[in-house]
Design a protein around this motif. Structure first.
Motif, PDB file in Angstrom:
ATOM      1  N   ARG A 185     -10.466 -22.834 -13.389  1.00 54.51           N
ATOM      2  CA  ARG A 185      -9.806 -21.696 -13.619  1.00 54.51           C
ATOM      3  C   ARG A 185      -8.908 -21.754 -13.535  1.00 54.51           C
ATOM      4  O   ARG A 185      -8.462 -20.203 -14.359  1.00 54.51           O
ATOM      5  CB  ARG A 185     -10.104 -22.346 -11.673  1.00 54.51           C
ATOM      6  N   ALA A 186      -8.439 -22.671 -14.316  1.00 55.34           N
ATOM      7  CA  ALA A 186      -6.602 -22.265 -15.086  1.00 55.34           C
ATOM      8  C   ALA A 186      -6.679 -22.057 -15.954  1.00 55.34           C
ATOM      9  O   ALA A 186      -5.527 -20.726 -16.698  1.00 55.34           O
ATOM     10  CB  ALA A 186      -5.613 -23.704 -15.777  1.00 55.34           C
ATOM     11  N   LEU A 187      -8.202 -22.776 -16.810  1.00 56.16           N
ATOM     12  CA  LEU A 187      -8.413 -21.852 -18.446  1.00 56.16           C
ATOM     13  C   LEU A 187      -8.554 -20.544 -18.104  1.00 56.16           C
ATOM     14  O   LEU A 187      -8.779 -19.843 -19.124  1.00 56.16           O
ATOM     15  CB  LEU A 187      -9.244 -22.773 -19.218  1.00 56.16           C
ATOM     16  N   GLN A 188      -9.517 -20.149 -17.274  1.00 53.29           N
ATOM     17  CA  GLN A 188      -9.642 -18.641 -17.076  1.00 53.29           C
ATOM     18  C   GLN A 188      -8.617 -17.268 -16.711  1.00 53.29           C
ATOM     19  O   GLN A 188      -8.559 -16.829 -17.849  1.00 53.29           O
ATOM     20  CB  GLN A 188     -10.176 -18.528 -15.983  1.00 53.29           C
ATOM     21  N   ARG A 189      -7.685 -18.463 -15.812  1.00 50.13           N
ATOM     22  CA  ARG A 189      -6.244 -17.315 -16.769  1.00 50.13           C
ATOM     23  C   ARG A 189      -5.951 -17.854 -17.316  1.00 50.13           C
ATOM     24  O   ARG A 189      -4.858 -16.523 -17.729  1.00 50.13           O
ATOM     25  CB  ARG A 189      -5.291 -18.277 -14.646  1.00 50.13           C
ATOM     26  N   ALA A 190      -5.394 -18.476 -18.066  1.00 51.72           N
ATOM     27  CA  ALA A 190      -4.641 -18.823 -19.190  1.00 51.72           C
ATOM     28  C   ALA A 190      -4.731 -17.898 -20.582  1.00 51.72           C
ATOM     29  O   ALA A 190      -4.494 -16.676 -21.187  1.00 51.72           O
ATOM     30  CB  ALA A 190      -4.761 -20.603 -19.969  1.00 51.72           C
ATOM     31  N   GLU A 235      -4.484 -13.901 -19.669  1.00 51.88           N
ATOM     32  CA  GLU A 235      -2.952 -14.053 -19.655  1.00 51.88           C
ATOM     33  C   GLU A 235      -3.002 -13.988 -21.602  1.00 51.88           C
ATOM     34  O   GLU A 235      -2.255 -13.027 -22.108  1.00 51.88           O
ATOM     35  CB  GLU A 235      -1.967 -14.789 -18.751  1.00 51.88           C
ATOM     36  N   GLU A 238     -11.477 -26.571 -11.465  1.00 55.31           N
ATOM     37  CA  GLU A 238      -9.500 -26.282 -10.847  1.00 55.31           C
ATOM     38  C   GLU A 238      -9.089 -26.169 -13.287  1.00 55.31           C
ATOM     39  O   GLU A 238      -8.782 -25.671 -12.894  1.00 55.31           O
ATOM     40  CB  GLU A 238      -8.597 -27.429 -10.439  1.00 55.31           C
ATOM     41  N   ALA A 239     -10.097 -27.068 -13.501  1.00 57.26           N
ATOM     42  CA  ALA A 239      -9.405 -27.104 -15.248  1.00 57.26           C
ATOM     43  C   ALA A 239      -9.967 -26.178 -15.420  1.00 57.26           C
ATOM     44  O   ALA A 239      -9.122 -24.934 -15.963  1.00 57.26           O
ATOM     45  CB  ALA A 239      -9.962 -28.069 -15.890  1.00 57.26           C
TER      46      ALA A 239
END
Length: 277
Positions: A247-252, A255, A244-245
Motif C-alpha cells: 500500500r505504501a508502494l502504491q501511494r509513492a 505520487e 502494508e508495504a
C-alpha cells in the motif's frame, strides 16, 4: 577506442532520450569504462518504466558498440542512437498494443493468473499468496490506471505496481507551450498568440512566433517524441508479501508519476523557451 564526433553525438542523443523521463546519468563517463552495457541497460529499463509503452514482456538491453548505443528487445537490435528520436519512438510505438484508452493490452507475464481487481480483500489474498499473478488495469483517481503483478526472478520474488496516465509528446508540448505563453509579460503578444491558437492550436501558435526553423528544430528534440506516461514501483524479498508495504508502494508510485509528469511539462516549457528562441 577514442570517441569520435559521431559517437559522441550518439551518446548525447541517448542521454537526451533518458532525460525525457528524468532518468539522469553521465553517459560519456559510463562508456569510458568496462562494463558499460550493464549500466546502460539499467538506465534504458528505467526509461521504459516511464515511457509507458507497456513492453515489460520484452527484455530490453542497451549495448555500446564504440560508435553508437544499440537498443535491443529480446536480443534483437531494434534501433540505435544514430537514428533520429522520431524513428526510435516510431519503432517502440509499433511494438506497443494500446487499447482505446491508451493502456497496454500486452500482459507483463507470459504465464500466470490474470484477474480483474475487485476489492482490497482480494488484493491482500493475491499478495499474501505464493502464486504468480497479474491484475488487469483498474481505474484510479486523477486519471490514473494501475495494474499489479508478482513473479519469480533470479533474485527471488518481485511484486510490482504500474501506474499509467496516458498522454502524448504532442499533448505535453501543447501543455508546455500554453505554460510559456501564459507567462509572457507582453500582453499584446500574449493575446495575439492566443488568438492564433484558435486556428492552429497552441503549439503551432507558439512555434509561429519563434522563427521559420523552429518547427524543424523541435522535431529533432527527443522531447518532441518521448514523454512520461507511466511509473513502476517494485518490492522484493519479504516485502513482496507484505500488504502494508504494498500500500505504501502504491501511494509513492502514483505520487511520483504525477510529479514526473508535472516536471516534464516544466522541462519542455524551458526547452521551448530557451532552445527555440
Amino acid at each position: 577506442m577514442p570517441k569520435t564526433k559521431a559517437s559522441s553525438g550518439a551518446l548525447d542523443r541517448f542521454q537526451a532520450l533518458l532525460a525525457t523521463v528524468s532518468v539522469s546519468a553521465d553517459i560519456h563517463a559510463i562508456t569510458a569504462h568496462e562494463g558499460a552495457d550493464a549500466q546502460l541497460t539499467d538506465l534504458l529499463r528505467q526509461a521504459h518504466d516511464r515511457w509507458g509503452y507497456g513492453l515489460h514482456h520484452l527484455r530490453h538491453e542497451a549495448r555500446w558498440t564504440g560508435q553508437t548505443v544499440e537498443l535491443l528487445a529480446d536480443g534483437r537490435v531494434v534501433a540505435d542512437l544514430n537514428a533520429e528520436p522520431a524513428r526510435i519512438a516510431t519503432t517502440y510505438a509499433s511494438m506497443a498494443a494500446p487499447d482505446e484508452n491508451g493502456l497496454s493490452l500486452w500482459p507483463v507475464l507470459g504465464d500466470g493468473h490474470r484477474t480483474s481487481f475487485r476489492n482490497a480483500a482480494q488484493m491482500r489474498v493475491l499478495i499474501e499468496d505464493g502464486r504468480d499473478f497479474e491484475t488487469l488495469w483498474s481505474a484510479e483517481k486523477q486519471g490514473l490506471s494501475a495494474r499489479v503483478w508478482r513473479t519469480q526472478t533470479y533474485e527471488g520474488e518481485l511484486l510490482a505496481v504500474e501506474y499509467v496516465r496516458p498522454t502524448s509528446a504532442t499533448q505535453l508540448l501543447a501543455d508546455a507551450a500554453w505554460d510559456v505563453i501564459t507567462r509572457i509579460k507582453d500582453r499584446t503578444l500574449q493575446r495575439e498568440l492566443m488568438k492564433r491558437s484558435e486556428q492552429g492550436g497552441i503549439l503551432q501558435a507558439f512555434l509561429s512566433a519563434r522563427h521559420k526553423e523552429a518547427e524543424a528544430n523541435l522535431a529533432q528534440l527527443a522531447e518532441a517524441h518521448f514523454t512520461v506516461q507511466g511509473h513502476v514501483g517494485r518490492l522484493t524479498g519479504s516485502a513482496a508479501r507484505d500488504i502494508e508495504a504494498f500500500r505504501a508502494l502504491q501511494r509513492a508510485t502514483a505520487e511520483e508519476l504525477l510529479a514526473l509528469q508535472d516536471r516534464a511539462v516544466k522541462q519542455v516549457g524551458a526547452t521551448l523557451y530557451g532552445e527555440l528562441r
